[in-house]
Design an enzyme around this catalytic site. Structure first.
Site, short mmCIF file in Angstrom:
data_model
loop_
_atom_site.label_atom_id
_atom_site.label_comp_id
_atom_site.label_asym_id
_atom_site.label_seq_id
_atom_site.Cartn_x
_atom_site.Cartn_y
_atom_site.Cartn_z
N ALA A 119 0.86 -1.19 0.00
CA ALA A 119 0.00 0.00 0.00
C ALA A 119 0.89 1.24 0.00
O ALA A 119 1.30 1.73 1.05
CB ALA A 119 -0.93 -0.02 1.21
N TYR A 229 14.29 5.05 2.01
CA TYR A 229 15.50 4.40 1.50
C TYR A 229 15.17 2.98 1.02
O TYR A 229 15.64 2.53 -0.03
CB TYR A 229 16.57 4.34 2.58
CG TYR A 229 17.66 3.33 2.30
CD1 TYR A 229 18.68 3.61 1.41
CD2 TYR A 229 17.64 2.07 2.92
CE1 TYR A 229 19.67 2.67 1.13
CE2 TYR A 229 18.61 1.13 2.65
CZ TYR A 229 19.62 1.43 1.76
OH TYR A 229 20.58 0.50 1.48
N GLN A 237 14.11 -3.12 -9.03
CA GLN A 237 13.65 -4.47 -9.36
C GLN A 237 12.19 -4.44 -9.82
O GLN A 237 11.82 -5.14 -10.76
CB GLN A 237 13.81 -5.40 -8.16
CG GLN A 237 13.26 -6.81 -8.42
CD GLN A 237 13.83 -7.86 -7.50
OE1 GLN A 237 15.03 -8.10 -7.48
NE2 GLN A 237 12.97 -8.50 -6.73
N GLU A 238 11.37 -3.62 -9.15
CA GLU A 238 9.97 -3.49 -9.57
C GLU A 238 9.89 -2.98 -11.01
O GLU A 238 9.11 -3.47 -11.82
CB GLU A 238 9.22 -2.54 -8.64
CG GLU A 238 7.79 -2.27 -9.08
CD GLU A 238 7.07 -1.27 -8.18
OE1 GLU A 238 6.00 -0.80 -8.59
OE2 GLU A 238 7.58 -0.98 -7.08
N ARG A 264 -6.52 -13.40 -42.64
CA ARG A 264 -7.51 -12.41 -43.06
C ARG A 264 -7.30 -12.01 -44.52
O ARG A 264 -6.18 -11.69 -44.92
CB ARG A 264 -7.40 -11.17 -42.17
CG ARG A 264 -8.32 -10.03 -42.55
CD ARG A 264 -9.77 -10.36 -42.23
NE ARG A 264 -10.60 -9.17 -42.37
CZ ARG A 264 -11.92 -9.18 -42.22
NH1 ARG A 264 -12.55 -10.30 -41.91
NH2 ARG A 264 -12.61 -8.06 -42.37
N GLY A 335 -7.92 -4.43 -37.96
CA GLY A 335 -9.06 -3.63 -38.37
C GLY A 335 -10.09 -3.54 -37.26
O GLY A 335 -9.75 -3.45 -36.07
N GLY A 336 -11.37 -3.58 -37.62
CA GLY A 336 -12.45 -3.44 -36.63
C GLY A 336 -12.44 -4.51 -35.56
O GLY A 336 -12.83 -4.26 -34.41
N THR A 361 5.79 7.11 -13.08
CA THR A 361 5.46 7.49 -14.45
C THR A 361 6.73 7.57 -15.31
O THR A 361 7.83 7.79 -14.80
CB THR A 361 4.75 8.84 -14.51
OG1 THR A 361 5.67 9.87 -14.08
CG2 THR A 361 3.52 8.86 -13.61
N GLU A 363 7.60 9.90 -17.16
CA GLU A 363 8.19 11.22 -17.02
C GLU A 363 9.12 11.27 -15.81
O GLU A 363 10.21 11.86 -15.87
CB GLU A 363 7.09 12.28 -16.88
CG GLU A 363 6.27 12.51 -18.14
CD GLU A 363 5.28 11.39 -18.44
OE1 GLU A 363 4.84 11.29 -19.59
OE2 GLU A 363 4.94 10.61 -17.52
#
Length: 373
Positions: A119, A229, A237-238, A264, A335-336, A361, A363
């Site tokens: 968390a 830290y 690692q994550e 296709r 395609g669709g 992120t 960034e």
């Protein structure tokens, strides 16, 4: 892919083919995997595979972990929160836990009896972990925890939650990591299941803590204030784990697009016969090969203990950018039908977008890289 790592990959491939892929539509509908899926992963020996055998793990390295993550990406699975449980939570316990803590929690995580979550993110913090507002105030032998978290993976099944909380003053030095055994814990509440753009089979929820009492003995580390830290040390690692899944999913997208282009037909010929399709597939397959090569190099560095934070940030941002671009271009080949969720390519597209956001992120990754230059 040394021999024993290849064996793990084969085992993981079989597991996902049997226990996960056939159920992905149902997992998406119920917004969680079955609880038994975790037990099956534990029985297969895939959980905590890079944790020493003395703690119930597989005794491998991150290379073995990466083999499982790769096969998960190649299976198109984004429902089972494997990396959070095995690659992240287990290694916080292994690295910073006392011997008693490791003996108490890791074997049950390896078996799937205990599911782990972390968390970290709060509604107002995002990637800025120094702004954590969840508090943990010591009262005798317990910390009293108050606050809320969001975007938490494994929230439904988690029995063990690492809570990032503020035990001291402002800034990075006031943050600590507390381990809460949450089943039946007073003051702990699982909030609403979050309706995401993709990854519908993953149990991502909000969590709240109201005077939740956690034993002081459940602090990770020798003293308070080490949490920031600890987070910074484990995040590479994550981020590398995210990169493994990203390249695996991109590789799958190319495979799906190649197969579909040969089946296709348009204007009386397979669309694979059109130069635009052939050039697109040539380009994306090259992008994935380059990403896989860079990824393998980073995994090798990490196994040797030489992966620095900047290189991990490079791997995370660049491979997830490649993933989003490759999946998007492969979807166009369909395609669709590529826009229909019954097709795996559509689910890959929806699930890819968050890869540039979570784990920090992209960034923020570039900001971290720039500081090393």
């Amino acid at each position: 892919m040394a021999d024993e790592v290849a064996d793990v990959a084969t085992l993981a491939r079989t597991f996902f083919e049997r226990e996960v892929t056939p159920h992905l539509a149902r997992f998406a509908e119920q917004h969680q995997v079955d609880r038994d899926t975790w037990l099956a992963a534990g029985a297969a020996g895939l959980l905590c595979i890079s944790v020493p055998e003395e703690y119930g793990g597989g005794g491998g390295t991150f290379a073995h972990e990466a083999a499982v993550l790769w096969e998960q990406g190649r299976a198109g699975d984004d429902a089972l929160g494997y990396s959070v449980h095995s690659t992240i939570v287990a290694h916080y316990l292994l690295t910073y836990g006392t011997e008693e803590q490791k003996q108490r929690w890791l074997p049950r995580m390896a078996s799937g009896e205990l599911v782990g979550a972390i968390a970290m993110t709060e509604p107002s913090t995002g990637s800025d972990l120094q702004r954590i507002r969840t508090t943990a105030k010591r009262e005798g032998d317990h910390y009293v925890v108050n606050g809320s978290k969001t975007f938490i993976t494994n929230s439904t099944h988690a029995g063990l939650v690492i809570v990032v909380a503020r035990t001291g003053g402002e800034g990075s030095k006031g943050i600590s990591l507390l381990v809460a055994e949450v089943d039946g814990l007073e003051g702990f509440e699982r909030g609403r299941v979050l309706q995401k753009v993709g990854q519908h089979g993953q149990d991502t929820r909000e969590l709240s803590f109201t005077d939740m009492r956690v034993p002081v003995a459940n602090l990770l580390g020798e003293e308070e204030g080490q949490g920031f830290y600890q987070l910074m040390h484990q995040l590479p690692q994550e981020r590398l784990a995210i990169a493994v899944g990203a390249v695996g999913a991109a590789d799958l997208a190319v495979e799906l697009a190649v197969a579909y282009s040969k089946e296709r037909e348009a204007f009386g010929a397979p669309i694979a016969s059109f130069q635009n399709t052939r050039f697109t597939l040539a380009e994306v397959s090259t992008d994935v090969l380059a990403a896989r090569t860079f990824l393998d190099w980073c995994v090798g560095l990490h196994v040797e203990g030489r992966l620095d934070a900047a290189t991990a940030s490079r791997a995370k941002y660049w491979t997830t950018d490649v993933q989003c671009d490759v999946v998007d271009r492969c979807l166009q080949v369909f395609g669709g039908y590529g826009y229909m969720l019954e097709y795996p390519i559509a689910r890959l597209y929806a699930g890819a977008r968050v890869q540039k956001i979570h784990g920090g992120t992209n960034e923020i990754m570039k900001e971290l890289i720039s500081r090393s230059l």
